[in-house]
Design a protein around this motif. Structure first.
Motif, PDB file in Angstrom:
ATOM      1  N   LEU A  31       0.863  -1.089   0.076  1.00 19.03           N
ATOM      2  CA  LEU A  31       0.207  -0.139   0.188  1.00 19.03           C
ATOM      3  C   LEU A  31       0.850   1.241   0.054  1.00 19.03           C
ATOM      4  CD1 LEU A  31      -2.684  -1.232   2.568  1.00 19.03           C
ATOM      5  CD2 LEU A  31      -3.035  -0.768   0.181  1.00 19.03           C
ATOM      6  N   LEU A  32       1.725   1.347   0.851  1.00 20.74           N
ATOM      7  CA  LEU A  32       2.695   2.461   0.944  1.00 20.74           C
ATOM      8  C   LEU A  32       3.714   2.531  -0.395  1.00 20.74           C
ATOM      9  CD1 LEU A  32       4.486   2.288   4.399  1.00 20.74           C
ATOM     10  CD2 LEU A  32       2.755   3.755   3.670  1.00 20.74           C
ATOM     11  N   GLY A  33       3.941   1.629  -1.114  1.00 14.76           N
ATOM     12  CA  GLY A  33       4.569   1.488  -2.215  1.00 14.76           C
ATOM     13  C   GLY A  33       3.761   2.188  -3.335  1.00 14.76           C
ATOM     14  N   VAL A  34       2.700   1.853  -3.421  1.00 16.18           N
ATOM     15  CA  VAL A  34       1.603   2.376  -4.502  1.00 16.18           C
ATOM     16  C   VAL A  34       1.576   3.860  -4.380  1.00 16.18           C
ATOM     17  CG1 VAL A  34      -0.728   2.145  -5.298  1.00 16.18           C
ATOM     18  CG2 VAL A  34       0.594   0.119  -5.101  1.00 16.18           C
ATOM     19  N   THR A  35       1.183   4.114  -2.942  1.00 12.28           N
ATOM     20  CA  THR A  35       0.624   5.481  -2.758  1.00 12.28           C
ATOM     21  C   THR A  35       1.801   6.466  -3.115  1.00 12.28           C
ATOM     22  OG1 THR A  35      -0.518   4.602  -0.933  1.00 12.28           O
ATOM     23  CG2 THR A  35       0.208   6.896  -0.765  1.00 12.28           C
ATOM     24  N   GLU A  36       3.091   5.995  -2.696  1.00 12.19           N
ATOM     25  CA  GLU A  36       4.284   6.721  -3.094  1.00 12.19           C
ATOM     26  C   GLU A  36       4.523   7.030  -4.433  1.00 12.19           C
ATOM     27  OE1 GLU A  36       7.134   9.238  -1.349  1.00 12.19           O
ATOM     28  OE2 GLU A  36       5.754   8.113  -0.437  1.00 12.19           O
ATOM     29  N   LEU A  37       4.408   5.814  -5.369  1.00  9.22           N
ATOM     30  CA  LEU A  37       4.490   6.035  -6.823  1.00  9.22           C
ATOM     31  C   LEU A  37       3.542   6.729  -7.302  1.00  9.22           C
ATOM     32  CD1 LEU A  37       5.488   2.316  -7.584  1.00  9.22           C
ATOM     33  CD2 LEU A  37       7.109   4.007  -7.767  1.00  9.22           C
ATOM     34  N   ARG A  38       2.329   6.558  -6.979  1.00  8.67           N
ATOM     35  CA  ARG A  38       1.149   7.640  -7.497  1.00  8.67           C
ATOM     36  C   ARG A  38       1.501   9.244  -7.390  1.00  8.67           C
ATOM     37  NH1 ARG A  38      -3.762   3.782  -5.925  1.00  8.67           N
ATOM     38  NH2 ARG A  38      -3.571   2.460  -7.801  1.00  8.67           N
ATOM     39  N   SER A  39       2.340   9.388  -5.851  1.00  9.63           N
ATOM     40  CA  SER A  39       2.388  10.826  -5.475  1.00  9.63           C
ATOM     41  C   SER A  39       3.431  11.149  -6.383  1.00  9.63           C
ATOM     42  CB  SER A  39       2.661  10.830  -4.010  1.00  9.63           C
ATOM     43  OG  SER A  39       3.960  10.353  -3.821  1.00  9.63           O
ATOM     44  N   TRP A  40       4.273  10.613  -6.875  1.00 11.59           N
ATOM     45  CA  TRP A  40       5.447  11.104  -7.754  1.00 11.59           C
ATOM     46  C   TRP A  40       5.183  11.071  -9.373  1.00 11.59           C
ATOM     47  CZ3 TRP A  40       9.384   6.333  -5.983  1.00 11.59           C
ATOM     48  CH2 TRP A  40       9.822   6.685  -4.697  1.00 11.59           C
ATOM     49  N   GLY A  41       3.799  10.760  -9.330  1.00 14.56           N
ATOM     50  CA  GLY A  41       3.306  10.562 -11.037  1.00 14.56           C
ATOM     51  C   GLY A  41       3.923   9.595 -11.892  1.00 14.56           C
ATOM     52  N   ALA A  42       4.275   8.358 -11.282  1.00 11.66           N
ATOM     53  CA  ALA A  42       4.896   7.375 -11.964  1.00 11.66           C
ATOM     54  C   ALA A  42       3.693   6.885 -13.123  1.00 11.66           C
ATOM     55  CB  ALA A  42       5.308   6.203 -11.041  1.00 11.66           C
ATOM     56  N   PRO A  43       4.217   6.438 -14.185  1.00 11.08           N
ATOM     57  CA  PRO A  43       3.113   5.800 -15.331  1.00 11.08           C
ATOM     58  C   PRO A  43       2.239   4.595 -14.295  1.00 11.08           C
ATOM     59  CG  PRO A  43       5.496   5.954 -16.068  1.00 11.08           C
ATOM     60  CD  PRO A  43       5.347   6.167 -14.616  1.00 11.08           C
ATOM     61  N   PRO A  44       1.155   4.528 -14.626  1.00 11.19           N
ATOM     62  CA  PRO A  44       0.206   3.708 -14.217  1.00 11.19           C
ATOM     63  C   PRO A  44       0.350   2.118 -14.305  1.00 11.19           C
ATOM     64  CG  PRO A  44      -1.323   5.451 -15.267  1.00 11.19           C
ATOM     65  CD  PRO A  44       0.289   5.496 -15.637  1.00 11.19           C
ATOM     66  N   HIS A  45       1.052   1.872 -15.590  1.00  7.18           N
ATOM     67  CA  HIS A  45       1.535   0.249 -15.851  1.00  7.18           C
ATOM     68  C   HIS A  45       2.820   0.204 -15.026  1.00  7.18           C
ATOM     69  CE1 HIS A  45       3.318  -2.885 -18.339  1.00  7.18           C
ATOM     70  NE2 HIS A  45       2.066  -2.979 -18.320  1.00  7.18           N
ATOM     71  N   LEU A  46       3.683   0.946 -14.790  1.00  9.68           N
ATOM     72  CA  LEU A  46       4.720   0.814 -14.066  1.00  9.68           C
ATOM     73  C   LEU A  46       4.254   0.670 -12.612  1.00  9.68           C
ATOM     74  CD1 LEU A  46       7.808   0.511 -13.687  1.00  9.68           C
ATOM     75  CD2 LEU A  46       7.721   3.010 -13.277  1.00  9.68           C
ATOM     76  N   THR A  47       3.338   1.435 -12.225  1.00  7.65           N
ATOM     77  CA  THR A  47       2.935   1.233 -10.780  1.00  7.65           C
ATOM     78  C   THR A  47       2.020  -0.047 -10.595  1.00  7.65           C
ATOM     79  OG1 THR A  47       2.613   3.795 -10.555  1.00  7.65           O
ATOM     80  CG2 THR A  47       1.334   2.412  -9.036  1.00  7.65           C
ATOM     81  N   GLU A  48       1.401  -0.452 -11.518  1.00  3.51           N
ATOM     82  CA  GLU A  48       0.611  -1.793 -11.191  1.00  3.51           C
ATOM     83  C   GLU A  48       1.598  -3.013 -11.289  1.00  3.51           C
ATOM     84  OE1 GLU A  48      -1.929  -1.951 -14.609  1.00  3.51           O
ATOM     85  OE2 GLU A  48      -3.196  -0.417 -13.882  1.00  3.51           O
ATOM     86  N   ARG A  49       2.674  -2.913 -12.039  1.00  4.74           N
ATOM     87  CA  ARG A  49       3.649  -3.926 -12.175  1.00  4.74           C
ATOM     88  C   ARG A  49       4.591  -3.862 -10.766  1.00  4.74           C
ATOM     89  NH1 ARG A  49       6.712  -2.096 -16.769  1.00  4.74           N
ATOM     90  NH2 ARG A  49       8.500  -3.676 -15.983  1.00  4.74           N
ATOM     91  N   ALA A  50       4.965  -2.483 -10.230  1.00  4.96           N
ATOM     92  CA  ALA A  50       5.597  -2.438  -8.978  1.00  4.96           C
ATOM     93  C   ALA A  50       4.671  -2.925  -7.860  1.00  4.96           C
ATOM     94  CB  ALA A  50       6.001  -0.979  -8.915  1.00  4.96           C
ATOM     95  N   GLU A  51       3.539  -2.816  -7.892  1.00  5.23           N
ATOM     96  CA  GLU A  51       2.692  -3.327  -6.893  1.00  5.23           C
ATOM     97  C   GLU A  51       2.767  -4.658  -6.309  1.00  5.23           C
ATOM     98  OE1 GLU A  51      -2.027  -2.933  -5.327  1.00  5.23           O
ATOM     99  OE2 GLU A  51      -1.577  -2.453  -7.498  1.00  5.23           O
ATOM    100  N   ALA A  52       2.651  -5.635  -7.666  1.00  3.07           N
ATOM    101  CA  ALA A  52       2.634  -7.119  -7.768  1.00  3.07           C
ATOM    102  C   ALA A  52       4.307  -7.374  -7.098  1.00  3.07           C
ATOM    103  CB  ALA A  52       2.369  -7.644  -8.806  1.00  3.07           C
TER     104      ALA A  52
END
Length: 150
Positions: A31-52
């Motif tokens: 949850l923290l990883g996804v929240t941080e990546l979204r706050s940085w404006g990371a691309p959604p596809h990268l954020t989804e892969r990073a979440e897993a």
């Protein structure tokens, strides 16, 4: 007096958090990883892969790298200019190194566990494991966003 102004590249962002070696800690890492990546404006596809990837590596740290009384560490480093994300999960068990489960189809095919690193291999550009002093290890995975998303 016409001076060329230097071009500023996108900043490298980083996030590090110690988390308890519990199922709750593994969930919180995701949850923290996804929240941080979204706050940085990371691309959604990268954020989804990073979440897993974060979920799998954190779960491995909790189930296989746990030492009573010791936490695990999640670190994310995003180089926005290249679209590369490094996910690191460090735990206290340096004596156990991650391995991809291999085996013939059969009795093992119905097992519920053992496929996490296969998923990490599929989602990440590459991953490795390095010592984390004094007695632990860090599992690192690198993910890249497609050029159009970076």
């Amino acid at each position: 007096m016409n001076h060329a102004s230097p071009q500023l590249s996108a900043p490298t962002r980083s996030f590090t958090q110690l988390l308890s070696s519990t199922r709750r800690g593994a969930r919180l890492a995701r949850l923290l990883g996804v929240t941080e990546l979204r706050s940085w404006g990371a691309p959604p596809h990268l954020t989804e892969r990073a979440e897993a990837v974060v979920a799998e590596l954190a779960a491995n740290a909790v189930f296989h790298g746990r030492v009573p009384g010791r936490c695990f560490r999640l670190t994310l480093v995003l180089d926005a200019s290249s679209g590369r994300l490094r996910v690191e999960v460090s735990d206290a068990r340096g004596d156990l190194h991650p391995q991809i489960a291999t085996g013939a189809a059969g009795a093992d095919a119905l097992r519920l566990g053992g496929r996490g690193l296969t998923l990490v291999t599929a989602l990440a550009d590459h991953w490795d494991c390095v010592p984390y002093p004094p007695s632990g290890k860090t599992v690192r995975a690198v993910l890249s966003a497609p050029a159009a998303e970076a």
